[in-house]
Enzyme design. Structure first.
Site, mmCIF file in Angstrom:
data_model
loop_
_atom_site.group_PDB
_atom_site.id
_atom_site.type_symbol
_atom_site.label_atom_id
_atom_site.label_comp_id
_atom_site.label_asym_id
_atom_site.label_seq_id
_atom_site.Cartn_x
_atom_site.Cartn_y
_atom_site.Cartn_z
ATOM 1 N N ASN A 24 -51.835 67.735 -21.586
ATOM 2 C CA ASN A 24 -52.658 68.231 -22.619
ATOM 3 C C ASN A 24 -52.784 67.521 -23.839
ATOM 4 O O ASN A 24 -53.439 67.154 -24.714
ATOM 5 C CB ASN A 24 -52.604 69.578 -23.244
ATOM 6 C CG ASN A 24 -51.487 69.948 -24.201
ATOM 7 O OD1 ASN A 24 -50.670 69.196 -24.197
ATOM 8 N ND2 ASN A 24 -51.715 70.924 -24.922
ATOM 9 N N GLN A 29 -50.223 74.849 -29.920
ATOM 10 C CA GLN A 29 -49.952 73.702 -29.150
ATOM 11 C C GLN A 29 -50.515 72.229 -29.842
ATOM 12 O O GLN A 29 -50.209 71.295 -29.727
ATOM 13 C CB GLN A 29 -50.933 73.769 -27.797
ATOM 14 C CG GLN A 29 -52.338 74.147 -27.890
ATOM 15 C CD GLN A 29 -53.070 72.966 -28.218
ATOM 16 O OE1 GLN A 29 -53.147 71.819 -27.919
ATOM 17 N NE2 GLN A 29 -54.380 73.333 -28.950
ATOM 18 N N LYS A 79 -56.866 68.383 -17.192
ATOM 19 C CA LYS A 79 -55.389 68.392 -17.551
ATOM 20 C C LYS A 79 -54.663 68.053 -16.203
ATOM 21 O O LYS A 79 -53.785 67.131 -16.586
ATOM 22 C CB LYS A 79 -54.822 69.878 -18.009
ATOM 23 C CG LYS A 79 -55.378 70.160 -19.305
ATOM 24 C CD LYS A 79 -54.687 71.536 -19.576
ATOM 25 C CE LYS A 79 -55.244 72.165 -20.977
ATOM 26 N NZ LYS A 79 -54.655 73.399 -21.222
ATOM 27 N N MET A 129 -54.179 84.885 -23.493
ATOM 28 C CA MET A 129 -54.577 83.516 -23.985
ATOM 29 C C MET A 129 -55.717 83.283 -24.485
ATOM 30 O O MET A 129 -56.129 82.212 -25.250
ATOM 31 C CB MET A 129 -54.161 82.728 -22.675
ATOM 32 C CG MET A 129 -52.604 82.552 -22.516
ATOM 33 S SD MET A 129 -52.258 81.054 -21.341
ATOM 34 C CE MET A 129 -50.557 81.763 -20.820
ATOM 35 N N THR A 144 -58.291 68.857 -22.318
ATOM 36 C CA THR A 144 -58.579 70.292 -21.882
ATOM 37 C C THR A 144 -59.464 70.550 -20.633
ATOM 38 O O THR A 144 -59.443 69.666 -20.015
ATOM 39 C CB THR A 144 -59.139 70.784 -23.296
ATOM 40 O OG1 THR A 144 -59.238 72.344 -23.049
ATOM 41 C CG2 THR A 144 -60.705 70.626 -23.301
ATOM 42 N N GLY A 146 -51.905 85.952 -13.604
ATOM 43 C CA GLY A 146 -52.608 84.505 -13.279
ATOM 44 C C GLY A 146 -51.421 83.577 -12.786
ATOM 45 O O GLY A 146 -50.354 83.553 -13.075
ATOM 46 N N GLY A 149 -55.090 84.542 -27.861
ATOM 47 C CA GLY A 149 -54.276 83.260 -27.976
ATOM 48 C C GLY A 149 -54.840 82.204 -28.897
ATOM 49 O O GLY A 149 -54.596 81.040 -28.735
ATOM 50 N N GLY A 200 -53.360 76.823 -13.972
ATOM 51 C CA GLY A 200 -52.779 76.026 -14.735
ATOM 52 C C GLY A 200 -52.036 76.272 -15.891
ATOM 53 O O GLY A 200 -51.098 75.890 -16.336
HETATM 54 P P1 NDP Z 1 -57.159 78.187 -13.793
HETATM 55 O O1 NDP Z 1 -58.786 78.122 -13.464
HETATM 56 O O2 NDP Z 1 -56.505 77.303 -13.568
HETATM 57 O O3 NDP Z 1 -56.573 79.619 -13.469
HETATM 58 C C1 NDP Z 1 -57.398 80.940 -13.461
HETATM 59 C C2 NDP Z 1 -56.646 82.036 -13.148
HETATM 60 O O4 NDP Z 1 -57.332 83.112 -13.304
HETATM 61 C C3 NDP Z 1 -56.011 82.132 -11.587
HETATM 62 O O5 NDP Z 1 -54.943 82.784 -11.469
HETATM 63 C C4 NDP Z 1 -57.116 82.978 -11.269
HETATM 64 O O6 NDP Z 1 -56.980 83.833 -10.021
HETATM 65 C C5 NDP Z 1 -57.467 84.222 -12.384
HETATM 66 N N1 NDP Z 1 -58.996 84.667 -12.238
HETATM 67 C C6 NDP Z 1 -59.765 84.120 -12.383
HETATM 68 N N2 NDP Z 1 -61.063 85.061 -12.502
HETATM 69 C C7 NDP Z 1 -60.284 86.393 -12.211
HETATM 70 C C8 NDP Z 1 -60.628 87.752 -12.307
HETATM 71 N N3 NDP Z 1 -61.997 87.752 -12.335
HETATM 72 N N4 NDP Z 1 -59.663 88.574 -12.033
HETATM 73 C C9 NDP Z 1 -58.578 88.385 -11.893
HETATM 74 N N5 NDP Z 1 -57.942 87.059 -11.985
HETATM 75 C C10 NDP Z 1 -58.774 86.009 -12.194
HETATM 76 O O7 NDP Z 1 -57.358 78.370 -15.493
HETATM 77 P P2 NDP Z 1 -56.275 78.217 -16.490
HETATM 78 O O8 NDP Z 1 -55.229 78.340 -16.266
HETATM 79 O O9 NDP Z 1 -56.629 76.746 -16.987
HETATM 80 O O10 NDP Z 1 -56.829 79.155 -17.956
HETATM 81 C C11 NDP Z 1 -56.670 80.385 -17.768
HETATM 82 C C12 NDP Z 1 -57.059 80.964 -19.269
HETATM 83 O O11 NDP Z 1 -56.061 80.720 -20.162
HETATM 84 C C13 NDP Z 1 -58.710 80.554 -19.608
HETATM 85 O O12 NDP Z 1 -59.194 81.543 -20.165
HETATM 86 C C14 NDP Z 1 -58.220 79.500 -20.772
HETATM 87 O O13 NDP Z 1 -59.274 79.567 -21.555
HETATM 88 C C15 NDP Z 1 -56.930 80.264 -21.312
HETATM 89 N N6 NDP Z 1 -55.906 79.288 -22.107
HETATM 90 C C16 NDP Z 1 -55.650 79.401 -23.450
HETATM 91 C C17 NDP Z 1 -55.296 78.533 -23.895
HETATM 92 C C18 NDP Z 1 -54.739 78.599 -25.571
HETATM 93 O O14 NDP Z 1 -54.289 77.632 -26.301
HETATM 94 N N7 NDP Z 1 -54.897 79.906 -26.026
HETATM 95 C C19 NDP Z 1 -54.522 77.401 -23.606
HETATM 96 C C20 NDP Z 1 -54.789 77.285 -21.946
HETATM 97 C C21 NDP Z 1 -55.542 78.079 -21.233
HETATM 98 P P3 NDP Z 1 -57.201 83.052 -8.532
HETATM 99 O O15 NDP Z 1 -55.957 82.374 -8.364
HETATM 100 O O16 NDP Z 1 -57.236 84.093 -7.606
HETATM 101 O O17 NDP Z 1 -58.398 82.404 -8.502
#
Ligand code: NDP
Length: 273
Positions: free
Chosen positions: A86, A242, A65, A212, A61, A128, A235, A131
């Site tokens: 994952n 998963q 990843k 999520m 996690t 978003g 989520g 990842g």
């Molecule tokens: P990353 O760090 O790879 O990506 C974060 C994303 O969120 C980017 O697109 C970023 O935008 C955006 N972001 C962050 N802060 C803000 C904000 N304040 N306002 C708007 N956009 C924002 O994280 P992950 O993709 O790995 O994870 C994203 C979410 O998904 C997490 O909350 C995680 O817990 C959840 N998740 C849940 C899972 C489940 O099984 N339920 C599995 C995997 C993830 P920018 O590009 O501009 O920085």
């Protein structure tokens, strides 16, 4: 006893041990599933050691990843598309298969929530471009959604994702408009306490708004969505989904009742575990 593990940092709040313990209970297998707090520098050694001593399978996690993706000897097509791993499956002789079941977990949960109408023909708004967003694109397309429109705080990351896919079904937009059936929040905005704001018309037009993120209380994003849209969900189901697909990779043919695990986990979460 079969040994499983999840590698992450932080890891103390991971619900994976509870989920996999329930899977073990369901199929009558005595298993141990532990959490491993590791670092980028230690990750490879920790993984190798776990499998050298007979580990049956591992999850990976945040934030490892992508790291895991770069380390495994074999990568599934799903993980290749996601650029992230994952789930680690031992193939013997030190070989490891890296897979990614996050997108399958989301699709399972969306199909559970939507029932008969399923995902076919749906227009999806994906918030978003990190990842998690990347990991769910191909499974959503494979499940039959018509289009996925990606919106991201940093638009260039959304544009890069769209370029990577080279599919007319995946597009980028600078802002949301009221034309989507499903809205999926794959940002980590809630983690930093930031509020994501979508227009009431955009939320009103959607059949389902999915975040999520999960927790005992709905995120501010889901609270806002709940005022306008027909259905909202966090989520937790994706997490159980998963895990279920990972478990089946480790124990081929395991028959699991994911709904039952989800109900138990929701009850645990609400009790504050
Ligand atoms: P990353 O760090 O790879 O990506 C974060 C994303 O969120 C980017 O697109 C970023 O935008 C955006 N972001 C962050 N802060 C803000 C904000 N304040 N306002 C708007 N956009 C924002 O994280 P992950 O993709 O790995 O994870 C994203 C979410 O998904 C997490 O909350 C995680 O817990 C959840 N998740 C849940 C899972 C489940 O099984 N339920 C599995 C995997 C993830 P920018 O590009 O501009 O920085």
């Amino acid at each position: 006893m079969m040994q499983f593990i999840v590698f992450g940092n932080p890891i103390e709040h991971s619900l994976s041990p509870l989920i996999h313990a329930d899977f073990g209970r369901q199929i009558g297998v005595n298993l141990q599933y532990s959490r491993s707090l590791t670092s980028s520098a230690q990750f490879n050694r920790a993984v190798a050691e776990f499998f050298r001593t007979g580990g049956g399978g591992a999850n990976v996690t945040v934030p490892f990843k992508q790291h895991a993706y770069a380390q495994v000897t074999h990568v599934s097509a799903r993980a290749e598309r996601a650029g992230a791993v994952n789930t680690l499956v031992p193939l013997g002789a030190g070989q490891l298969l890296g897979d990614n079941t996050d997108g399958l977990g989301l699709v399972w949960d969306l199909q559970r929530l939507l029932g008969a109408s399923q995902l076919t023909g749906k227009r999806v708004l994906l918030l978003g471009a990190g990842g998690a967003a990347r990991g769910v694109i191909q499974p959503l397309l494979d499940a039959g959604v018509t289009t996925i429109t990606v919106i991201n705080r940093s638009p260039e990351r959304a544009q890069q994702l769209v370029q990577l896919w080279q599919s007319p079904q995946l597009v980028w937009a600078p802002a949301a408009t009221p034309e989507y059936d499903l809205i999926v929040n794959a940002t980590s905005a809630s983690l930093s306490g930031d509020k994501l704001v979508l227009g009431a018309d955009v939320l009103d037009a959607a059949e389902l708004v999915y975040d999520m993120m999960y927790g005992a209380k709905p995120s501010p994003f889901l609270e806002q969505a709940g005022q306008y849209t027909q259905m909202t969900a966090d989520g937790l189901g994706m997490l159980v989904g998963q895990a279920g697909f990972a478990f089946k990779l480790w124990l081929d043919g395991a028959e699991l009742n994911l709904n039952e695990t989800l109900e138990r986990l929701r009850a645990e979460l609400n009790r504050g575990t």
